[in-house]
Design a protein around this motif. Structure first.
Motif, PDB file in Angstrom:
ATOM      1  N   VAL A  47      -9.875  -6.927  -5.977  1.00  0.00           N
ATOM      2  CA  VAL A  47      -8.466  -7.287  -5.438  1.00  0.00           C
ATOM      3  C   VAL A  47      -7.838  -5.963  -4.752  1.00  0.00           C
ATOM      4  CG1 VAL A  47      -6.336  -7.886  -6.197  1.00  0.00           C
ATOM      5  CG2 VAL A  47      -8.327  -8.901  -7.106  1.00  0.00           C
ATOM      6  N   GLN A  48      -7.706  -5.977  -3.599  1.00  0.00           N
ATOM      7  CA  GLN A  48      -7.028  -5.101  -2.833  1.00  0.00           C
ATOM      8  C   GLN A  48      -5.384  -5.437  -2.953  1.00  0.00           C
ATOM      9  OE1 GLN A  48      -8.238  -2.363  -1.195  1.00  0.00           O
ATOM     10  NE2 GLN A  48      -5.945  -1.658  -1.171  1.00  0.00           N
ATOM     11  N   GLU A  49      -4.722  -4.325  -3.665  1.00  0.00           N
ATOM     12  CA  GLU A  49      -3.364  -4.421  -3.758  1.00  0.00           C
ATOM     13  C   GLU A  49      -2.369  -3.633  -2.543  1.00  0.00           C
ATOM     14  OE1 GLU A  49      -0.683  -1.647  -6.476  1.00  0.00           O
ATOM     15  OE2 GLU A  49      -0.840  -3.708  -7.414  1.00  0.00           O
ATOM     16  N   SER A  50      -1.899  -4.428  -1.589  1.00  0.00           N
ATOM     17  CA  SER A  50      -1.166  -3.849  -0.619  1.00  0.00           C
ATOM     18  C   SER A  50       0.352  -3.539  -0.928  1.00  0.00           C
ATOM     19  CB  SER A  50      -1.273  -4.781   0.716  1.00  0.00           C
ATOM     20  OG  SER A  50      -2.880  -4.840   0.795  1.00  0.00           O
ATOM     21  N   ALA A  54       2.851  -8.163   4.535  1.00  0.00           N
ATOM     22  CA  ALA A  54       2.507  -8.075   5.875  1.00  0.00           C
ATOM     23  C   ALA A  54       1.343  -7.085   6.002  1.00  0.00           C
ATOM     24  CB  ALA A  54       3.660  -7.193   6.746  1.00  0.00           C
ATOM     25  N   SER A  55       1.150  -6.100   5.075  1.00  0.00           N
ATOM     26  CA  SER A  55       0.271  -5.232   4.756  1.00  0.00           C
ATOM     27  C   SER A  55      -1.169  -5.925   4.437  1.00  0.00           C
ATOM     28  CB  SER A  55       0.427  -3.813   4.057  1.00  0.00           C
ATOM     29  OG  SER A  55       1.488  -3.178   4.673  1.00  0.00           O
ATOM     30  N   ALA A  56      -0.919  -6.788   3.232  1.00  0.00           N
ATOM     31  CA  ALA A  56      -2.064  -7.420   2.663  1.00  0.00           C
ATOM     32  C   ALA A  56      -2.449  -8.411   4.026  1.00  0.00           C
ATOM     33  CB  ALA A  56      -1.329  -8.383   1.690  1.00  0.00           C
ATOM     34  N   ARG A  57      -1.869  -9.067   4.640  1.00  0.00           N
ATOM     35  CA  ARG A  57      -2.303  -9.916   5.861  1.00  0.00           C
ATOM     36  C   ARG A  57      -2.886  -9.185   6.788  1.00  0.00           C
ATOM     37  NH1 ARG A  57      -2.762 -15.363   7.057  1.00  0.00           N
ATOM     38  NH2 ARG A  57      -4.031 -15.222   8.731  1.00  0.00           N
ATOM     39  N   SER A  58      -2.582  -7.840   7.106  1.00  0.00           N
ATOM     40  CA  SER A  58      -3.368  -7.097   8.057  1.00  0.00           C
ATOM     41  C   SER A  58      -4.717  -6.529   7.507  1.00  0.00           C
ATOM     42  CB  SER A  58      -2.561  -5.793   8.246  1.00  0.00           C
ATOM     43  OG  SER A  58      -3.229  -4.785   9.023  1.00  0.00           O
ATOM     44  N   LYS A  95      -3.032 -13.827  -1.460  1.00  0.00           N
ATOM     45  CA  LYS A  95      -1.885 -14.453  -1.917  1.00  0.00           C
ATOM     46  C   LYS A  95      -0.896 -13.155  -2.203  1.00  0.00           C
ATOM     47  CE  LYS A  95      -0.866 -16.901  -6.261  1.00  0.00           C
ATOM     48  NZ  LYS A  95       0.486 -16.484  -6.794  1.00  0.00           N
ATOM     49  N   ASP A  96       0.312 -13.522  -1.786  1.00  0.00           N
ATOM     50  CA  ASP A  96       1.263 -12.305  -1.895  1.00  0.00           C
ATOM     51  C   ASP A  96       0.962 -10.986  -1.112  1.00  0.00           C
ATOM     52  OD1 ASP A  96       2.839 -14.330  -3.082  1.00  0.00           O
ATOM     53  OD2 ASP A  96       2.152 -13.679  -5.067  1.00  0.00           O
ATOM     54  N   ASN A  97       0.821  -9.880  -1.881  1.00  0.00           N
ATOM     55  CA  ASN A  97       0.289  -8.699  -1.492  1.00  0.00           C
ATOM     56  C   ASN A  97      -1.083  -8.389  -2.005  1.00  0.00           C
ATOM     57  OD1 ASN A  97       1.088  -8.309  -4.115  1.00  0.00           O
ATOM     58  ND2 ASN A  97       1.575  -6.004  -3.671  1.00  0.00           N
ATOM     59  N   MET A  98      -1.638  -9.519  -2.459  1.00  0.00           N
ATOM     60  CA  MET A  98      -3.165  -9.205  -2.863  1.00  0.00           C
ATOM     61  C   MET A  98      -4.292  -9.952  -2.130  1.00  0.00           C
ATOM     62  SD  MET A  98      -2.446  -7.425  -5.778  1.00  0.00           S
ATOM     63  CE  MET A  98      -1.551  -7.408  -7.054  1.00  0.00           C
ATOM     64  N   THR A  99      -5.149  -9.161  -1.758  1.00  0.00           N
ATOM     65  CA  THR A  99      -6.407  -9.851  -1.234  1.00  0.00           C
ATOM     66  C   THR A  99      -7.789 -10.007  -2.198  1.00  0.00           C
ATOM     67  OG1 THR A  99      -5.881  -9.035   0.876  1.00  0.00           O
ATOM     68  CG2 THR A  99      -7.894  -9.738   0.825  1.00  0.00           C
ATOM     69  N   LEU A 100      -8.206 -11.047  -2.668  1.00  0.00           N
ATOM     70  CA  LEU A 100      -9.082 -11.349  -3.535  1.00  0.00           C
ATOM     71  C   LEU A 100     -10.475 -11.734  -2.654  1.00  0.00           C
ATOM     72  CD1 LEU A 100     -10.256 -12.131  -6.413  1.00  0.00           C
ATOM     73  CD2 LEU A 100      -9.621 -14.335  -5.895  1.00  0.00           C
ATOM     74  N   GLN A 101     -11.812 -10.765  -3.065  1.00  0.00           N
ATOM     75  CA  GLN A 101     -12.779 -10.850  -2.583  1.00  0.00           C
ATOM     76  C   GLN A 101     -13.750 -11.068  -3.603  1.00  0.00           C
ATOM     77  OE1 GLN A 101     -14.159  -8.157   0.604  1.00  0.00           O
ATOM     78  NE2 GLN A 101     -16.218  -8.338  -0.327  1.00  0.00           N
ATOM     79  N   VAL A 102     -14.561 -12.141  -3.375  1.00  0.00           N
ATOM     80  CA  VAL A 102     -15.599 -12.502  -4.454  1.00  0.00           C
ATOM     81  C   VAL A 102     -16.846 -12.509  -3.498  1.00  0.00           C
ATOM     82  CG1 VAL A 102     -16.531 -14.117  -6.129  1.00  0.00           C
ATOM     83  CG2 VAL A 102     -14.068 -14.075  -5.719  1.00  0.00           C
ATOM     84  N   ASP A 103     -17.906 -11.752  -3.957  1.00  0.00           N
ATOM     85  CA  ASP A 103     -19.181 -11.360  -3.140  1.00  0.00           C
ATOM     86  C   ASP A 103     -20.463 -11.463  -3.865  1.00  0.00           C
ATOM     87  OD1 ASP A 103     -20.955 -10.167  -1.501  1.00  0.00           O
ATOM     88  OD2 ASP A 103     -20.085  -8.515  -1.039  1.00  0.00           O
ATOM     89  N   ALA A 104     -21.012 -12.591  -3.482  1.00  0.00           N
ATOM     90  CA  ALA A 104     -22.324 -13.101  -4.170  1.00  0.00           C
ATOM     91  C   ALA A 104     -23.351 -12.545  -3.289  1.00  0.00           C
ATOM     92  CB  ALA A 104     -22.455 -14.359  -4.647  1.00  0.00           C
TER      93      ALA A 104
END
Length: 136
Positions: A47-50, A54-58, A95-104
């Motif tokens: 989870v990347q917290e921006s 707007a920063s999260a979208r970028s 979601k909001d200012n968070m980017t969730l990445q799940v990598d298999a």
């Protein structure tokens, strides 16, 4: 949460593991990462917290370019959130200012007792996390 009991239990159930998987977590540059060490390879959730939406979208858009080619996840399966997936096993939700990445990507082509694809497994874990993600 991504390294917490609920996620660990979801992975254990989905893969019908005899015991919860070992995991290692880290917090670097506002990114929380949890790496699960499974018999079939490493499974990574981050989870990347921006600082703001707007920063999260970028960040989300930049990741999309880095992971290309991707397909958008649309309709009801995207939970009303911007999302995309790769055929190789990565799903990403914003979601909001968070980017969730799940990598298999480091797992075998087919996973678990039902032989689901890496992408399907990533999606299953991501939606379970998002279903409980209520702090934002």
């Amino acid at each position: 949460m991504i390294c917490g009991t609920e996620t660990r239990d979801n992975i254990t159930r989905a893969l019908t593991l005899a015991a919860p998987p070992h995991s290692v977590d880290s917090w670097i540059n506002r990114q929380y990462t949890c790496t699960y060490h499974l018999t079939d390879g490493e499974f990574v959730i981050s989870v990347q917290e921006s600082s703001d939406a707007a920063s999260a979208r970028s960040y989300f858009d930049t990741m999309q370019g880095n992971l290309a080619p991707v397909q958008p996840i649309e309709g009801l399966v995207n939970l009303g959130l911007p999302a995309y997936e790769t055929t190789g096993g990565v799903v990403v939700f914003l979601k909001d200012n968070m980017t969730l990445q799940v990598d298999a990507r480091k797992l075998t082509d087919r996973i678990g007792p039902h032989g689901v694809t890496r992408t399907a497994f990533s999606y299953q874990v991501a939606t379970a996390i998002l279903g409980c993600w209520t702090e934002h």
